[in-house]
Design an enzyme around this catalytic site. Structure first.
Site, PDB file in Angstrom:
ATOM      1  N   CYS A  28      11.714 -12.772  12.550  1.00 45.23           N
ATOM      2  CA  CYS A  28      10.325 -13.228  12.479  1.00 45.23           C
ATOM      3  C   CYS A  28      10.210 -14.732  12.230  1.00 45.23           C
ATOM      4  O   CYS A  28       9.350 -15.405  12.806  1.00 45.23           O
ATOM      5  CB  CYS A  28       9.543 -12.443  11.436  1.00 45.23           C
ATOM      6  SG  CYS A  28      10.325 -12.355   9.817  1.00 45.23           S
ATOM      7  N   HIS A  34       5.729 -10.037  14.208  1.00 45.35           N
ATOM      8  CA  HIS A  34       6.385  -8.729  14.150  1.00 45.35           C
ATOM      9  C   HIS A  34       5.923  -7.795  15.262  1.00 45.35           C
ATOM     10  O   HIS A  34       6.403  -6.655  15.344  1.00 45.35           O
ATOM     11  CB  HIS A  34       6.133  -8.079  12.785  1.00 45.35           C
ATOM     12  CG  HIS A  34       6.616  -8.906  11.631  1.00 45.35           C
ATOM     13  ND1 HIS A  34       5.802  -9.812  10.995  1.00 45.35           N
ATOM     14  CD2 HIS A  34       7.823  -8.995  11.031  1.00 45.35           C
ATOM     15  CE1 HIS A  34       6.476 -10.408  10.018  1.00 45.35           C
ATOM     16  NE2 HIS A  34       7.719  -9.927  10.023  1.00 45.35           N
ATOM     17  N   ASP A  36       0.952 -12.829  13.888  1.00 45.50           N
ATOM     18  CA  ASP A  36       2.048 -12.000  13.367  1.00 45.50           C
ATOM     19  C   ASP A  36       3.185 -11.908  14.382  1.00 45.50           C
ATOM     20  O   ASP A  36       3.010 -11.351  15.470  1.00 45.50           O
ATOM     21  CB  ASP A  36       1.510 -10.601  13.052  1.00 45.50           C
ATOM     22  CG  ASP A  36       2.448  -9.814  12.161  1.00 45.50           C
ATOM     23  OD1 ASP A  36       3.660 -10.114  12.178  1.00 45.50           O
ATOM     24  OD2 ASP A  36       1.981  -8.894  11.470  1.00 45.50           O
TER      25      ASP A  36
END
Length: 647
Positions: free
Chosen positions: A474, A600, A598
């Site tokens: 990440c 992810h 994000d």
């Protein structure tokens, strides 16, 4: 569009967004075009060289050298503006006289014509325009009417187009073994001989359509061939009365530029876009017979020991013309003079360093924001763009054009490109989603002020490019998004690095052992700062917080970052990393929200799915259900990349 050269229209038309480029006294050149009605100001160039402390006395030699380099053929000086503490006619007289003299330096213009003499008051900001009377430079007529064009881009490009000619030249020169003053004379003679070839009867000019990836019109496959003997190199542009209808016949003397223009695509207004231009190719036929013949060797006896020096010049000329201008006139009056000017300019740049090195000179064309037309710069790239002397050249151009001194608007990465067929990288930015936060619903902060990332970025996330980094990549993805921002803002021309390349940078820095290469080890804000410094020369500010509960306390500082720096921020805490694109903050209540991108996410690059799934959305530290987005038992590091103060 018909050209004029009279003062029957007693008004000045202003197309540029601002006339006064500086809040300091000085002279500015007013730029127009012979293809526009008289007294139409397209842009202004600031005068940088003066003979003395008198700001009405430019150093005409130095100014002419700079303007011949940067100003495209098809644009010209139509007057001058003197900025001072008063608006007086006698000041405007000096401005008009300066513009008359500068035209003589640039074009050998001995003809008296109406030019603008303007004066501006720094205190009040008022500007008065006058026109000079032919033959009486001290006598001016005031222009009472000033018209500001609402849509200047359309005004310029609806009726105009670009022509481009790229021509590499190699000059083999025999010089004395001992380098001496004679070398300069020898090179100058070779350059003069090269310029005369442009008008030689053996020269052929081929005019073709712009290089376009796709084009609906069928004219692209056609070309016009012009021989030097068909061209009139002595006529002035003002001698041509341009046709009002598009000429389609294949007569080389009357075929208009419009024949080769794209009819379904306007010229791009952003420098980052690829540009279309009519292509002009120069061919020199050295053969004197169509029959086969053996090669000819010529013998040149030398009185003293000599060596051969091959000097290469990569010419690339860009010109502006009315679409109704015959292509024969465009070649003879724009392309050829432009090639001659550029070759002589490169020779002047080449000579001072001849004894120490062979400079790498290359022209680049730019379309900076706020300027209605492209400009040309010639860079010496022997030591790259970061060399201090080259930075000074860019700074000078920024000053001349009134551009900010903390933005890389004239670096090579920001140059116009004309090759639409060049292969793209597999990680080409066009294949990735950009600016996914656009259109996101409101944050839910009542009375807040949103401070957001400034400029474009790409969304990097798990499993992209078929690379499995779930559970550990990440921070790498956040770093890729940050680097994409610097790339898209043209601070760098490097490609966004892969995970392996990021790891390699850390190993080369000595931060990691060689065994780190190819591993799945996490990295954090500190490692990201090292990589940004090594690959981009970008410094970073790091904010440490002991708990996720403290993050809302940093909203004021984060808001200031987005307002002053505008770069994406990386938030790392525990085993998670996010990219922060903005904050919405109410100073009175302390209520705030964070715009989180994000990394992810593991799905396809589907904007609707990403937004609806909350992978790019506003997050409150504690939502309406009492759930904490930032964990109270974890520390967090915030990486705030600083926008380079550079040109």
């Amino acid at each position: 569009m018909e050209m004029h050269d009279d003062c029957s229209t007693k008004s000045v038309r202003v197309l540029c967004r601002k006339i006064m480029l500086s809040k300091e006294p000085g002279l500015q050149w007013l730029i127009g075009s012979p293809f526009f009605p008289p007294f139409t100001i397209l842009s202004t160039f600031r005068c940088l060289h003066y003979q003395s402390d008198d700001l009405s006395s430019p150093d005409y030699d130095k100014e002419a050298d700079d303007l011949k380099t940067s100003l495209l053929r098809g644009f010209e000086i139509i007057g001058a503006l003197l900025i001072g503490n008063k608006c007086e006619e006698k000041i405007a007289v000096k401005a008009a006289e300066a513009s008359h003299r500068m035209r003589k330096y640039l074009f050998g213009d001995a003809e008296d014509r109406n030019l603008i003499g303007a004066t501006a008051d720094l205190t009040t900001g008022s500007i008065q325009f006058f026109i000079s009377v032919p033959g009486k430079t001290a006598l001016l007529e005031k222009l009472e009417k000033v018209v500001y064009e609402d849509d200047p881009e359309r005004f310029v490009w609806q009726n105009g187009c670009l022509l481009r000619c790229e021509l590499p030249i190699k000059l083999p020169i025999f010089v004395p073994t001992t380098m001496g003053p004679a070398i300069e004379e020898i090179i100058s003679s070779s350059v003069v001989a090269a310029t005369t070839k442009f008008t030689d009867q053996k020269v052929v000019y081929i005019i073709g359509g712009a290089n376009r990836a796709s084009e609906e019109v069928s004219n692209d496959s056609h070309e016009v061939i012009l021989r030097s003997s068909d061209l009139d190199f002595h006529a002035d542009l003002s001698d041509f009365k341009l046709a009002t209808n598009i000429v389609k016949e294949y007569d080389s003397n009357i075929t208009a530029c419009s024949y080769f223009c794209s009819h379904n695509k306007p010229f791009p207004s952003a420098a980052a876009e690829s540009a279309d231009a009519i292509q002009v190719t120069v061919l020199l036929n050295q053969s004197t017979s169509v029959s086969k013949a053996a090669p000819i060797a010529e013998y040149y006896p030398a009185a003293d020991p000599a060596r051969m020096l091959v000097i290469g010049f990569n010419l690339e000329v860009l010109c502006y013309a009315s679409k109704n201008l015959p292509v024969a006139s465009a070649v003879s009056k724009l392309i050829v003079p432009g090639l001659i000017d550029q070759l002589n300019t490169m020779k002047k740049m080449f000579m001072p360093t001849l004894s120490t090195k062979h400079p790498m000179l290359r022209p680049f064309h730019f379309f900076p924001p706020g300027i209605l037309h492209p400009i040309t710069a010639i860079y010496e790239l022997s030591f790259g763009e970061i060399e201090m002397k080259q930075a000074e050249v860019r700074k000078s151009l920024h000053l001349r054009l009134g551009l900010p001194l903390d933005r890389p608007l004239l670096r090579v990465a920001n140059a116009l490109t004309f090759d639409h067929t060049k292969d793209k990288s597999t990680r080409n930015s066009s294949q990735l989603l950009k600016d996914v936060h656009n259109g996101i619903s409101c944050s839910g902060v009542s009375g807040g002020f949103a401070s957001l990332v400034e400029g474009s970025y790409e969304y990097y996330h798990y499993l992209q490019d078929g690379f499995d980094d779930c559970g550990w990549g990440c921070a790498y993805r956040s770093l890729q998004t940050i680097i994409s921002w610097f790339s898209l803002q043209h601070y760098t021309s490097i490609e966004v690095p892969s995970h392996w390349e990021i790891q390699q940078a850390l190993v080369e820095l000595g931060d990691k052992e060689p065994s780190f290469l190819g591993s799945r080890e996490w990295i954090g804000a500190i490692e990201l700062s090292y990589v940004l410094d090594k690959l981009l020369g970008v410094s970073c500010k790091i904010i440490n917080v002991r708990s996720g509960a403290e993050l809302p306390e940093k909203c004021r500082e984060l808001a200031l970052h987005f307002e002053t720096q505008g770069t994406p921020v990386m938030i790392g805490g525990g085993v998670l990393a996010y990219t922060l694109l903005g904050v919405d903050y109410n100073e009175a209540s302390g209520d705030c929200a964070f715009l989180i991108l994000d990394p992810h996410y593991t799905g396809a690059d589907d904007l609707k799915k990403i937004v609806n799934g909350g992978w790019c959305s506003w997050k409150k530290a504690v939502d309406s259900k009492g759930k904490h987005f930032f964990l109270y038992d974890k520390f967090y590091n915030l990486l705030l990349p600083q926008r380079p103060n550079m040109v």
